[in-house]
Design a protein around this motif. Sequence first.
Motif, short mmCIF file in Angstrom:
data_model
loop_
_atom_site.label_atom_id
_atom_site.label_comp_id
_atom_site.label_asym_id
_atom_site.label_seq_id
_atom_site.Cartn_x
_atom_site.Cartn_y
_atom_site.Cartn_z
N ASP A 103 37.94 29.90 89.48
CA ASP A 103 38.80 29.64 88.34
C ASP A 103 40.26 29.69 88.77
O ASP A 103 40.66 30.56 89.54
CB ASP A 103 38.57 30.68 87.23
CG ASP A 103 37.18 30.60 86.63
OD1 ASP A 103 36.55 29.53 86.75
OD2 ASP A 103 36.74 31.60 86.04
N ASP A 104 41.04 28.75 88.28
CA ASP A 104 42.48 28.73 88.50
C ASP A 104 43.12 29.25 87.21
O ASP A 104 43.43 28.49 86.30
CB ASP A 104 42.94 27.30 88.81
CG ASP A 104 44.43 27.20 89.08
OD1 ASP A 104 45.16 28.19 88.82
OD2 ASP A 104 44.86 26.13 89.53
N VAL A 105 43.27 30.56 87.15
CA VAL A 105 43.73 31.21 85.92
C VAL A 105 45.15 30.78 85.58
O VAL A 105 45.48 30.54 84.42
CB VAL A 105 43.62 32.74 86.04
CG1 VAL A 105 44.16 33.43 84.79
CG2 VAL A 105 42.17 33.14 86.28
N GLY A 106 46.00 30.65 86.58
CA GLY A 106 47.39 30.27 86.34
C GLY A 106 47.52 28.90 85.69
O GLY A 106 48.34 28.70 84.79
N SER A 107 46.71 27.95 86.13
CA SER A 107 46.75 26.59 85.58
C SER A 107 45.72 26.37 84.49
O SER A 107 45.61 25.28 83.95
CB SER A 107 46.54 25.56 86.69
OG SER A 107 47.60 25.62 87.61
N ARG A 108 44.91 27.43 84.20
CA ARG A 108 43.89 27.39 83.15
C ARG A 108 42.83 26.33 83.41
O ARG A 108 42.42 25.60 82.52
CB ARG A 108 44.51 27.21 81.76
CG ARG A 108 45.62 28.16 81.39
CD ARG A 108 45.30 29.63 81.56
NE ARG A 108 44.13 30.05 80.82
CZ ARG A 108 43.40 31.11 81.15
NH1 ARG A 108 43.69 31.83 82.21
NH2 ARG A 108 42.35 31.44 80.44
N ARG A 109 42.40 26.21 84.67
CA ARG A 109 41.39 25.21 85.01
C ARG A 109 40.17 25.89 85.62
O ARG A 109 40.26 26.90 86.30
CB ARG A 109 41.95 24.21 86.02
CG ARG A 109 43.05 23.36 85.47
CD ARG A 109 43.54 22.40 86.49
NE ARG A 109 44.06 23.15 87.64
CZ ARG A 109 44.57 22.60 88.72
NH1 ARG A 109 44.62 21.29 88.83
NH2 ARG A 109 45.03 23.33 89.70
N THR A 110 39.03 25.26 85.40
CA THR A 110 37.78 25.68 86.03
C THR A 110 37.00 24.41 86.33
O THR A 110 37.29 23.36 85.76
CB THR A 110 36.98 26.63 85.12
OG1 THR A 110 35.87 27.15 85.85
CG2 THR A 110 36.51 25.95 83.85
N GLY A 111 36.05 24.48 87.23
CA GLY A 111 35.34 23.25 87.52
C GLY A 111 34.06 23.43 88.30
O GLY A 111 33.95 24.31 89.15
N ARG A 112 33.11 22.54 87.99
CA ARG A 112 31.83 22.47 88.69
C ARG A 112 31.58 21.02 89.07
O ARG A 112 30.73 20.35 88.49
CB ARG A 112 30.70 22.97 87.80
CG ARG A 112 30.77 24.44 87.47
CD ARG A 112 29.58 24.87 86.69
NE ARG A 112 28.42 24.99 87.59
CZ ARG A 112 27.26 25.49 87.24
NH1 ARG A 112 27.06 25.90 86.01
NH2 ARG A 112 26.28 25.57 88.10
N PRO A 113 32.35 20.51 90.05
CA PRO A 113 32.12 19.12 90.44
C PRO A 113 30.74 18.96 91.06
O PRO A 113 30.24 19.88 91.72
CB PRO A 113 33.23 18.85 91.46
CG PRO A 113 33.60 20.20 91.98
CD PRO A 113 33.36 21.16 90.86
N ASP A 114 30.15 17.80 90.84
CA ASP A 114 28.84 17.54 91.44
C ASP A 114 28.90 17.61 92.95
O ASP A 114 28.02 18.15 93.60
CB ASP A 114 28.32 16.17 91.01
CG ASP A 114 28.05 16.09 89.51
OD1 ASP A 114 27.69 17.13 88.91
OD2 ASP A 114 28.20 15.01 88.95
N VAL A 115 29.97 17.03 93.51
CA VAL A 115 30.11 16.94 94.95
C VAL A 115 31.56 17.25 95.33
O VAL A 115 32.49 16.85 94.64
CB VAL A 115 29.76 15.50 95.45
CG1 VAL A 115 29.90 15.39 96.96
CG2 VAL A 115 28.36 15.10 95.00
#
Length: 127
Positions: A103-115
Amino acid sequence: MDIGTRDDAFPLLNAYAARTCPVATQLAHDSTLEVVAVPKTESEQARADAGLTFERSVFDALVDFHGSTCVRIQADEKERSQSETEAAMSSEASIVLGGWLPDDVGSRRTGRPDVLVHVEDGWVPID
């Protein structure tokens, strides 16, 4: 509200939020709303299952073709999956399948890219 001091006041958003109606994204994260879960219809479930089957076949083909340079993350639990993804990205792997980025808490991003594909300057997510 001082945005710089209340990281938890804003939800972590993933790539889906970027391609969704802004109002739908806002409503999805509004804790004042009572949301009633609606089960998928038979055709919706069939479409979801077909998508997962297709993804597995693509992952199998990538592993068969690229061998040990391709790492498949098998963990379902968030912290373990993120840890395995970070380890794979720090290894000699050139492709990470099914990872979960920290998680990128500072930028408020999270991600589960397929690849994730390793390129000259870092990693490129593919979804």
